[in-house]
Design a protein around this motif. Structure first.
Motif, PDB file in Angstrom:
ATOM      1  N   ILE A   1       4.884   7.888  -0.589  1.00  0.00           N
ATOM      2  CA  ILE A   1       3.706   7.745  -1.437  1.00  0.00           C
ATOM      3  C   ILE A   1       2.878   6.563  -0.945  1.00  0.00           C
ATOM      4  O   ILE A   1       3.379   5.443  -0.848  1.00  0.00           O
ATOM      5  CB  ILE A   1       4.107   7.544  -2.907  1.00  0.00           C
ATOM      6  N   HIS A   2       1.605   6.812  -0.654  1.00  0.00           N
ATOM      7  CA  HIS A   2       0.653   5.782  -0.239  1.00  0.00           C
ATOM      8  C   HIS A   2      -0.510   5.785  -1.234  1.00  0.00           C
ATOM      9  O   HIS A   2      -0.916   6.843  -1.731  1.00  0.00           O
ATOM     10  CB  HIS A   2       0.124   6.057   1.172  1.00  0.00           C
ATOM     11  N   ALA A   3      -1.044   4.618  -1.523  1.00  0.00           N
ATOM     12  CA  ALA A   3      -2.177   4.514  -2.447  1.00  0.00           C
ATOM     13  C   ALA A   3      -3.055   3.334  -2.040  1.00  0.00           C
ATOM     14  O   ALA A   3      -2.574   2.334  -1.501  1.00  0.00           O
ATOM     15  CB  ALA A   3      -1.696   4.345  -3.888  1.00  0.00           C
ATOM     16  N   ASP A   4      -4.360   3.477  -2.321  1.00  0.00           N
ATOM     17  CA  ASP A   4      -5.309   2.403  -2.006  1.00  0.00           C
ATOM     18  C   ASP A   4      -5.230   1.268  -3.018  1.00  0.00           C
ATOM     19  O   ASP A   4      -5.221   0.098  -2.651  1.00  0.00           O
ATOM     20  CB  ASP A   4      -6.737   2.959  -1.964  1.00  0.00           C
ATOM     21  N   ARG A   5      -5.188   1.636  -4.291  1.00  0.00           N
ATOM     22  CA  ARG A   5      -5.198   0.619  -5.352  1.00  0.00           C
ATOM     23  C   ARG A   5      -4.225   1.014  -6.455  1.00  0.00           C
ATOM     24  O   ARG A   5      -3.941   2.200  -6.677  1.00  0.00           O
ATOM     25  CB  ARG A   5      -6.601   0.483  -5.960  1.00  0.00           C
TER      26      ARG A   5
ATOM     27  N   GLY B   1       0.799  -1.220   0.000  1.00  0.00           N
ATOM     28  CA  GLY B   1       0.000   0.000   0.000  1.00  0.00           C
ATOM     29  C   GLY B   1       0.830   1.267   0.000  1.00  0.00           C
ATOM     30  O   GLY B   1       0.281   2.369   0.033  1.00  0.00           O
ATOM     31  N   ASN B   2       2.167   1.142  -0.071  1.00  0.00           N
ATOM     32  CA  ASN B   2       3.026   2.333  -0.101  1.00  0.00           C
ATOM     33  C   ASN B   2       4.357   1.958  -0.737  1.00  0.00           C
ATOM     34  O   ASN B   2       4.653   0.782  -0.966  1.00  0.00           O
ATOM     35  CB  ASN B   2       3.237   2.892   1.306  1.00  0.00           C
ATOM     36  N   LEU B   3       5.173   2.976  -0.987  1.00  0.00           N
ATOM     37  CA  LEU B   3       6.478   2.761  -1.606  1.00  0.00           C
ATOM     38  C   LEU B   3       7.613   2.887  -0.612  1.00  0.00           C
ATOM     39  O   LEU B   3       8.779   2.881  -1.004  1.00  0.00           O
ATOM     40  CB  LEU B   3       6.689   3.767  -2.752  1.00  0.00           C
TER      41      LEU B   3
ATOM     42  N   LEU C   1      -2.202   3.750 -13.421  1.00  0.00           N
ATOM     43  CA  LEU C   1      -3.021   4.585 -12.570  1.00  0.00           C
ATOM     44  C   LEU C   1      -2.951   4.114 -11.116  1.00  0.00           C
ATOM     45  O   LEU C   1      -2.897   2.921 -10.834  1.00  0.00           O
ATOM     46  CB  LEU C   1      -4.476   4.535 -13.050  1.00  0.00           C
ATOM     47  N   LEU C   2      -2.927   5.090 -10.197  1.00  0.00           N
ATOM     48  CA  LEU C   2      -3.067   4.848  -8.772  1.00  0.00           C
ATOM     49  C   LEU C   2      -4.293   5.602  -8.275  1.00  0.00           C
ATOM     50  O   LEU C   2      -4.581   6.701  -8.757  1.00  0.00           O
ATOM     51  CB  LEU C   2      -1.835   5.335  -7.996  1.00  0.00           C
TER      52      LEU C   2
END
Length: 546
Positions: free
Chosen positions: A158-162, A147-149, A169-170
């Protein structure tokens, strides 16, 4: 007869040496590979290729130990079986029996030097190229699994849900930018488009943020569109110990060719750009017209004010004016700050006018386009000639260009200029304490890089020379202690090998951590090898007298 005996000994030495090298390399290589596998999420299918690239790195550490173990074990077995005594009784001197060990020592020493100065840097570059080709997939795999880098991009979290790799795309993204004082700003976005631009030196990562919010120290603003450019980091190539001899010499001549120094120079240029822009603004506002003329996209802006002064966040470092600062407050005494927006050029007159209680200019050089944001609070505005007045709590103008002459002057600044004490950074203003500290750190880093290069060259030479003296000592100790068994040979050979390794690494550390004390570091680095060489002379002198 003698040649046959030497060939027999050399053959056994090589067999033991190759077997020991293989086992130690596999164990050490797998240990080194754990970091990229765990931290970067490398594709498992690429692991065999990466292991082959790491093999030369491990061999440099393994080869001297394997050669020492081979010499101790084989000559110890000859002594246990009384073959040494039999040969000497037949008139074959000890020196003749040692020739195979000397040959192995010289070959291993030359191979170690060749690998240290040329082979390892070349294979490190191949390692980097494999990682580069897989860089985009690494990002998506990290998002999907964690869920993150993490700390993959220095200065960013950087955090992302999907993650949607097929759409590049994030979604549900939170991007945090960091500086020396901690969190600089937080950006949230509903969607982020990820674009890669491969390069010879590094990959450029472009993030296009849609429907995003920005929360920074100086302002909180909602915009519809923003684009950021990040540079994919290098895992190992930005380390002096993975540079070949030509690169080391090039960096000695110009430290800006070393990526960490180049990044520091870039950071200083950005801050100089900020402060030169504010110096320019201050000069324009105190000039004849008391206005500042800038370009917002295709539309000219005129800002009427009396002064422009840099502002600092409310923290302890900021009160000392040592914190990072890229914003300036514009004031007009007791009158409101006025902004005139021209739609069709200056000759056609302004289309709208704005009056604000306070205004702030924020420079954003990291966007790659040297842009400025003007933020106003308690705003009144109207169309010219309309007669109606409108009110806003807050209003911003983005995409304001820094004057081209300022950008051009900053781009001409090089490392040599920044290392000069008499280089004029500004015409009338003084550099901020933050900028002064950056330049001081740059000079210290250049000194450290120079010292590190010197010690790296000496340490590589020391590894090659240590192979010769260690193998000769291993053969002598094997004969003395009759170390025909593996554990005995390992115990006998461990002490001199550990001594050489400890003095080499400690010598580098002394030189690099004591303000560039090269003589002390060099003396300590070679002390272990000199001690082993003296031990060689003493032991062989004793063996020859027996």
């Amino acid at each position: 007869m003698v040649f046959t005996l030497q060939r027999y000994i050399f053959r056994d030495l090589v067999k033991t040496f190759l077997l020991a090298t293989l086992i130690l390399s596999v164990v050490l290589g797998l240990g080194i590979m754990l970091r990229p596998l765990r931290q970067f999420g490398v594709d498992p299918a690429k692991v065999p290729s990466l292991i082959l690239c790491i093999l030369p790195v491990t061999l440099t550490m393994v080869i001297p130990i394997a050669a020492l173990l081979s010499a101790t074990l084989n000559y110890g077995r000859l002594a246990v079986d009384n073959e040494i005594n039999a040969c000497r009784s037949s008139g074959i001197s000890l020196g003749t029996l040692i020739y195979p060990a000397l040959t192995l020592a010289l070959l291993v020493g030359l191979v170690t030097l060749l690998m240290a100065f040329h082979v390892i840097p070349a294979y490190t570059e191949r390692f980097e190229s494999i990682i580069k080709r897989d860089a985009e997939s690494i990002i998506y795999r990290n998002i999907e699994s964690k869920g993150n880098l993490g700390s993959l991009f220095p200065g960013f979290r950087i955090h992302a849900d999907r993650a949607y790799p097929d759409k590049h795309l994030l979604t549900g993204v939170v991007l945090v930018t960091l500086d020396r004082d901690g969190i600089e700003q937080i950006m949230t976005a509903r969607q982020v488009q990820v674009l890669f631009e491969p390069g010879e030196e590094s990959n450029q990562l472009f993030l296009r943020l849609f429907d995003h919010n920005i929360i920074a120290r100086e302002f909180a603003e909602k915009q519809e569109y923003l684009e950021l450019s990040l540079q994919a980091p290098s895992m190992w190539r930005d380390d002096i110990k993975f540079k070949n001899l030509d690169e080391l010499k090039a960096i000695q001549e110009d430290a800006a060719r070393f990526a960490p120094v180049a990044e520091r120079v870039k950071e200083i240029r950005e801050q100089i750009l900020v402060e030169r822009f504010f110096e320019y603004c201050r000069g324009e506002l105190k000039g004849r017209g008391h206005y500042l003329e800038l370009q917002s996209g295709r539309h000219p802006l005129r800002i009427y004010a009396s002064d422009c002064s840099m502002v600092y966040p409310e923290d302890k470092r900021a009160k000392k004016q040592a914190g990072k600062n890229r914003s300036a407050e514009i004031v007009r005494g007791d009158m409101p700050v006025e902004v005139a927006l021209y739609h069709d050029g200056l000759d056609a007159g302004p289309e709208r006018r704005f009056w604000a209680e306070a205004g702030e200019l924020t420079v954003m050089p990291e966007t790659g386009r040297e842009t400025v944001m003007l933020t106003m609070t308690k705003v009144k505005w109207s169309y010219v000639g309309d007669g109606h007045e409108y009110r806003l709590e807050r209003h911003s103008f983005g995409n304001i260009a820094v004057p081209a002459k300022i950008v051009a002057s900053v781009k001409q600044i090089n490392l040599d200029d920044l290392l000069r004490d008499d280089y004029p950074l500004f015409r009338n203003a003084e550099a901020s304490l933050y900028l002064v500290n950056l330049i001081k750190e740059l000079r210290e880093e250049c000194q450290e890089v120079g010292c590190e290069i010197e010690m790296e060259i000496y340490s590589r030479l020391a590894f090659g020379v240590s192979c010769v003296v260690l193998v000769l000592l291993g053969a002598a100790l094997g004969i003395m202690f009759k170390s025909g068994h593996l554990l005995t040979a390992f115990g006998v050979s461990f002490i001199p090998a550990a001594l050489c390794l400890i003095t080499i690494f400690t010598g580098k550390h002394i030189a690099e951590q004591s303000g560039g004390n090269l003589p002390a570091g060099i003396m300590f680095l070679w002390s272990g090898i000199i001690a082993v060489a003296i031990a060689d002379l003493v032991i062989y002198n004793r063996l020859l007298k027996q």
